[in-house]
Write a protein that holds these residues in place. Structure first.
Motif, PDB file in Angstrom:
ATOM      1  N   CYS A  28       0.840  -1.204   0.000  1.00 23.26           N
ATOM      2  CA  CYS A  28       0.000   0.000   0.000  1.00 23.26           C
ATOM      3  C   CYS A  28       0.874   1.254   0.000  1.00 23.26           C
ATOM      4  O   CYS A  28       0.873   2.015   0.984  1.00 23.26           O
ATOM      5  N   ALA A  54       3.295   2.647   6.644  1.00 24.67           N
ATOM      6  CA  ALA A  54       2.053   2.928   5.925  1.00 24.67           C
ATOM      7  C   ALA A  54       0.896   2.763   6.888  1.00 24.67           C
ATOM      8  O   ALA A  54       0.855   1.807   7.673  1.00 24.67           O
ATOM      9  N   THR A  66      -9.484   7.896   6.728  1.00 20.76           N
ATOM     10  CA  THR A  66      -8.713   8.953   6.079  1.00 20.76           C
ATOM     11  C   THR A  66      -7.241   8.554   6.032  1.00 20.76           C
ATOM     12  O   THR A  66      -6.842   7.528   6.579  1.00 20.76           O
ATOM     13  N   LYS A  67      -6.437   9.376   5.397  1.00 20.00           N
ATOM     14  CA  LYS A  67      -4.996   9.148   5.410  1.00 20.00           C
ATOM     15  C   LYS A  67      -4.464   9.366   6.824  1.00 20.00           C
ATOM     16  O   LYS A  67      -5.078  10.079   7.641  1.00 20.00           O
ATOM     17  N   SER A  76      -2.152  11.115   8.134  1.00 18.64           N
ATOM     18  CA  SER A  76      -1.773  12.454   8.578  1.00 18.64           C
ATOM     19  C   SER A  76      -2.970  13.376   8.786  1.00 18.64           C
ATOM     20  O   SER A  76      -2.793  14.532   9.164  1.00 18.64           O
ATOM     21  N   TYR A  77      -4.174  12.868   8.545  1.00 12.32           N
ATOM     22  CA  TYR A  77      -5.369  13.706   8.660  1.00 12.32           C
ATOM     23  C   TYR A  77      -5.622  14.034  10.127  1.00 12.32           C
ATOM     24  O   TYR A  77      -5.750  13.144  10.972  1.00 12.32           O
ATOM     25  N   TRP A 110       0.401   3.951  -1.427  1.00  7.40           N
ATOM     26  CA  TRP A 110      -0.434   5.146  -1.377  1.00  7.40           C
ATOM     27  C   TRP A 110      -0.704   5.592   0.070  1.00  7.40           C
ATOM     28  O   TRP A 110      -1.126   6.738   0.300  1.00  7.40           O
ATOM     29  N   ALA A 111      -0.460   4.685   1.032  1.00  7.19           N
ATOM     30  CA  ALA A 111      -0.710   5.015   2.441  1.00  7.19           C
ATOM     31  C   ALA A 111       0.576   5.404   3.162  1.00  7.19           C
ATOM     32  O   ALA A 111       0.617   5.383   4.395  1.00  7.19           O
ATOM     33  N   TRP A 168       3.195   7.128   5.167  1.00  7.89           N
ATOM     34  CA  TRP A 168       2.978   8.145   6.198  1.00  7.89           C
ATOM     35  C   TRP A 168       4.290   8.788   6.641  1.00  7.89           C
ATOM     36  O   TRP A 168       4.437  10.003   6.648  1.00  7.89           O
ATOM     37  N   VAL A 200      -3.508   4.097   7.716  1.00 11.40           N
ATOM     38  CA  VAL A 200      -4.691   4.926   7.525  1.00 11.40           C
ATOM     39  C   VAL A 200      -5.284   5.169   8.910  1.00 11.40           C
ATOM     40  O   VAL A 200      -4.936   4.489   9.880  1.00 11.40           O
TER      41      VAL A 200
END
Length: 261
Positions: A139, A149, A170-171, A173-174, A141-142, A144, A151
């Motif tokens: 992943c 990684a 959410t990701k 870092s949200y 895309w995740a 961090w 979410v």
């Protein structure tokens, strides 16, 4: 020999098959995923969650260990890791989000007659978040931190039975405080929050919606911070220290420390 339903089949019977199928046509339009139905997909991922499977290979191996029982679990197709990998990638997540919303609504209806906590005479919700670790290789895309990684799962819990009524992924870092913009505010309800949600502009919007928020100051401090609406001049925002709450001491928030999940 026992010919009754398996435990897994009994658990999954709580999910109405016809209701699930009603949610499918509008959200499951990917042609290649129809060879493996959304219902079988849902069963496979639920089976993995309930039985603590650790990988797609693990799911396939466990279900194939008793192929004659697979039908009695509710499956109508053989589950392979390649098929699961494909449908996990291609099937819209909105389908399962819709099912989750229906189940949360059903749970709220089931507990509608349950008494509110602390004799508040109003619903109380706890807002919190947690990280879900992922594989950075699988992943990317995740990403961090560059080496991890993850979410973040934001959850709004009904404290009458500790079940979720609203959730968002959410990701990593949200910020928690940004999620307040999406939380549905129920008038006259109480929101239990921690310091990660402190933003006076957003707390003012909670007060203007007619709701209350309660913040636990610290793990060892029984003091609480309360924000509330005032009846005059358009619901002006006030900030007040409620005081020391100990078991058996009655205050405007009542009876001790409010639990935070």
């Amino acid at each position: 020999m026992d010919q009754g339903k398996t435990v897994f089949a009994q658990v999954m019977s709580c999910v109405s098959h016809w209701e699930f199928r009603r949610a499918t046509p509008d959200r499951d339009k990917t042609p290649r995923t129809r060879l493996f139905s959304a219902w079988d997909h849902f069963l496979a991922m639920s089976f993995a969650q309930i039985t603590f499977r650790e990988s797609l290979r693990d799911i396939e191996a466990r279900l194939d260990s008793q192929p004659r029982l697979r039908y009695h679990l509710g499956f109508r197709s053989r589950v392979t890791r390649s098929t699961l990998a494909r449908v996990n990638e291609q099937r819209p997540w909105q389908l399962f989000a819709a099912i989750a919303q229906r189940l949360m609504h059903r749970a709220r209806e089931a507990y509608r007659e349950e008494p509110y906590i602390l004799d508040l005479k109003a619903p109380a919700y706890a807002l919190d978040s947690t990280f879900i670790d992922l594989s950075l290789a699988l992943c990317p895309w995740a990403n961090w931190t560059g080496s991890d990684a993850t979410v973040k799962l934001h959850t709004m819990l009904d404290l009458r039975a500790a079940f979720p009524v609203f959730a968002t992924v959410t990701k990593g870092s949200y910020a928690d405080v940004l999620w307040l913009d999406d939380v549905p505010i129920e008038p006259a309800s109480y929101l239990v929050i921690d310091r990660g949600y402190i933003d006076f502009r957003r707390l003012r919007s909670i007060a203007q919606a007619g709701a209350f928020f309660v913040r636990q100051i610290g793990a060892t401090s029984p003091s609480l911070l309360r924000g509330y609406s005032n009846g005059g001049r358009g619901g002006s925002f006030k900030r007040a220290l409620v005081g020391q709450l100990y078991a058996g001491v009655d205050t405007s928030v009542r009876a001790g420390r409010v639990p935070v999940s």
